[in-house]
Design a protein around this motif. Structure first.
Motif, PDB file in Angstrom:
ATOM      1  N   ALA A  44       0.812  -1.222  -0.024  1.00  0.00           N
ATOM      2  CA  ALA A  44       0.288  -0.091   0.120  1.00  0.00           C
ATOM      3  C   ALA A  44       1.228   1.315   0.130  1.00  0.00           C
ATOM      4  O   ALA A  44       0.238   2.634  -0.530  1.00  0.00           O
ATOM      5  CB  ALA A  44      -0.940   0.189   1.245  1.00  0.00           C
ATOM      6  N   ARG A  45       2.249   1.203   0.750  1.00  0.00           N
ATOM      7  CA  ARG A  45       2.672   2.293   0.551  1.00  0.00           C
ATOM      8  C   ARG A  45       2.982   2.464  -0.400  1.00  0.00           C
ATOM      9  O   ARG A  45       3.820   3.630  -0.858  1.00  0.00           O
ATOM     10  CB  ARG A  45       4.056   2.533   1.987  1.00  0.00           C
ATOM     11  N   VAL A  46       3.408   1.542  -1.020  1.00  0.00           N
ATOM     12  CA  VAL A  46       4.641   1.408  -2.387  1.00  0.00           C
ATOM     13  C   VAL A  46       3.824   2.085  -3.312  1.00  0.00           C
ATOM     14  O   VAL A  46       4.010   2.858  -4.213  1.00  0.00           O
ATOM     15  CB  VAL A  46       5.264  -0.041  -3.231  1.00  0.00           C
ATOM     16  N   GLU A  47       2.339   1.467  -3.409  1.00  0.00           N
ATOM     17  CA  GLU A  47       1.561   2.044  -4.554  1.00  0.00           C
ATOM     18  C   GLU A  47       0.946   3.431  -4.191  1.00  0.00           C
ATOM     19  O   GLU A  47       1.119   4.427  -4.980  1.00  0.00           O
ATOM     20  CB  GLU A  47       0.072   1.329  -4.231  1.00  0.00           C
TER      21      GLU A  47
ATOM     22  N   LEU B 123       1.729   9.341  -6.072  1.00  0.00           N
ATOM     23  CA  LEU B 123       2.473  10.713  -6.350  1.00  0.00           C
ATOM     24  C   LEU B 123       3.838  10.581  -7.128  1.00  0.00           C
ATOM     25  O   LEU B 123       3.408  11.930  -8.013  1.00  0.00           O
ATOM     26  CB  LEU B 123       3.308  10.699  -4.980  1.00  0.00           C
ATOM     27  N   VAL B 124       4.073   9.861  -7.572  1.00  0.00           N
ATOM     28  CA  VAL B 124       5.128  10.404  -8.721  1.00  0.00           C
ATOM     29  C   VAL B 124       4.430  10.279  -9.920  1.00  0.00           C
ATOM     30  O   VAL B 124       4.249  11.501 -10.877  1.00  0.00           O
ATOM     31  CB  VAL B 124       6.159   8.535  -9.024  1.00  0.00           C
ATOM     32  N   LEU B 125       3.479   9.480 -10.666  1.00  0.00           N
ATOM     33  CA  LEU B 125       2.173   9.625 -11.625  1.00  0.00           C
ATOM     34  C   LEU B 125       1.810  11.220 -10.986  1.00  0.00           C
ATOM     35  O   LEU B 125       1.868  11.490 -12.425  1.00  0.00           O
ATOM     36  CB  LEU B 125       1.412   8.587 -11.680  1.00  0.00           C
TER      37      LEU B 125
ATOM     38  N   HIS C 215       3.115  14.014 -10.155  1.00  0.00           N
ATOM     39  CA  HIS C 215       4.751  14.151 -10.179  1.00  0.00           C
ATOM     40  C   HIS C 215       4.719  14.535 -12.023  1.00  0.00           C
ATOM     41  O   HIS C 215       4.961  15.944 -12.245  1.00  0.00           O
ATOM     42  CB  HIS C 215       4.941  13.907  -9.398  1.00  0.00           C
ATOM     43  N   LEU C 216       4.176  13.706 -12.686  1.00  0.00           N
ATOM     44  CA  LEU C 216       4.635  13.875 -14.278  1.00  0.00           C
ATOM     45  C   LEU C 216       4.178  13.814 -14.562  1.00  0.00           C
ATOM     46  O   LEU C 216       4.615  13.945 -15.573  1.00  0.00           O
ATOM     47  CB  LEU C 216       5.314  12.562 -14.162  1.00  0.00           C
ATOM     48  N   GLU C 217       2.579  14.233 -13.481  1.00  0.00           N
ATOM     49  CA  GLU C 217       1.207  14.203 -15.329  1.00  0.00           C
ATOM     50  C   GLU C 217       0.727  13.617 -15.597  1.00  0.00           C
ATOM     51  O   GLU C 217      -0.006  13.775 -16.453  1.00  0.00           O
ATOM     52  CB  GLU C 217       1.276  15.997 -15.671  1.00  0.00           C
ATOM     53  N   LEU C 218       0.680  11.922 -15.385  1.00  0.00           N
ATOM     54  CA  LEU C 218       0.130  10.669 -16.235  1.00  0.00           C
ATOM     55  C   LEU C 218      -0.790  10.016 -15.085  1.00  0.00           C
ATOM     56  O   LEU C 218      -1.927  10.045 -14.143  1.00  0.00           O
ATOM     57  CB  LEU C 218       1.300  10.376 -16.401  1.00  0.00           C
ATOM     58  N   ARG C 219      -1.212  10.082 -15.820  1.00  0.00           N
ATOM     59  CA  ARG C 219      -2.590   9.394 -15.580  1.00  0.00           C
ATOM     60  C   ARG C 219      -2.765   7.561 -16.027  1.00  0.00           C
ATOM     61  O   ARG C 219      -2.404   7.671 -17.338  1.00  0.00           O
ATOM     62  CB  ARG C 219      -4.050   9.821 -16.405  1.00  0.00           C
ATOM     63  N   GLU C 220      -3.111   7.288 -14.672  1.00  0.00           N
ATOM     64  CA  GLU C 220      -3.627   5.690 -15.272  1.00  0.00           C
ATOM     65  C   GLU C 220      -4.581   5.784 -16.425  1.00  0.00           C
ATOM     66  O   GLU C 220      -5.573   6.577 -16.428  1.00  0.00           O
ATOM     67  CB  GLU C 220      -3.987   5.385 -13.564  1.00  0.00           C
ATOM     68  N   GLU C 221      -3.707   4.210 -17.269  1.00  0.00           N
ATOM     69  CA  GLU C 221      -5.073   4.308 -18.479  1.00  0.00           C
ATOM     70  C   GLU C 221      -5.993   3.272 -17.471  1.00  0.00           C
ATOM     71  O   GLU C 221      -5.683   2.365 -17.454  1.00  0.00           O
ATOM     72  CB  GLU C 221      -3.914   3.201 -19.363  1.00  0.00           C
ATOM     73  N   VAL C 222      -7.316   4.007 -18.398  1.00  0.00           N
ATOM     74  CA  VAL C 222      -8.423   3.377 -17.602  1.00  0.00           C
ATOM     75  C   VAL C 222      -9.490   3.052 -18.990  1.00  0.00           C
ATOM     76  O   VAL C 222      -9.638   3.574 -19.402  1.00  0.00           O
ATOM     77  CB  VAL C 222      -9.635   4.480 -16.837  1.00  0.00           C
ATOM     78  N   PRO C 223      -9.438   1.787 -18.804  1.00  0.00           N
ATOM     79  CA  PRO C 223     -10.261   1.033 -19.968  1.00  0.00           C
ATOM     80  C   PRO C 223     -12.079   1.942 -20.037  1.00  0.00           C
ATOM     81  O   PRO C 223     -12.187   2.185 -19.531  1.00  0.00           O
ATOM     82  CB  PRO C 223     -10.170   0.061 -19.860  1.00  0.00           C
TER      83      PRO C 223
END
Length: 94
Positions: free
Chosen positions: A34-37, A42-44, A46-54
């Motif tokens: 959970a801490r790693v996720e 936070l990294v995503l 910061h980089l202004e990346l979005r998780e790909e959601v189908p």
């Protein structure tokens, strides 16, 4: 007979201690994951990346219509995520 009873009780005690130890290790591993996720999120961010959601566009529209449960179910079916993970992902859509 009493010797067999004592042996069975000792064996049950050893098994119980093993299960308790294993459960504690699993709980610690879950907390570490959970801490790693969280750090990865936070990294995503910061980089202004979005998780790909189908089906993201359709999902956003359904969330705005108040059909969140339907979107959570669809997300779980598409990704194999747990209920909590799917709810968090759908909440980020809104």
């Amino acid at each position: 007979m009493p010797d067999e009873d004592v042996a069975v009780l000792i064996l049950l005690g050893v098994v119980l201690l093993g299960v308790i130890t294993l459960q504690g290790n699993i709980s610690r591993a879950d907390r570490r994951v959970a801490r790693v996720e969280h750090r990865f999120d936070l990294v995503l961010e910061h980089l202004e990346l979005r998780e790909e959601v189908p089906g993201r566009d359709e999902s956003v529209a359904l969330v705005r219509e108040g059909k969140t449960i339907r979107v959570v179910k669809a997300y779980r079916d598409a990704t194999g995520a747990s209920l909590a993970e799917a709810k968090e992902a759908v909440d980020r859509l809104g």
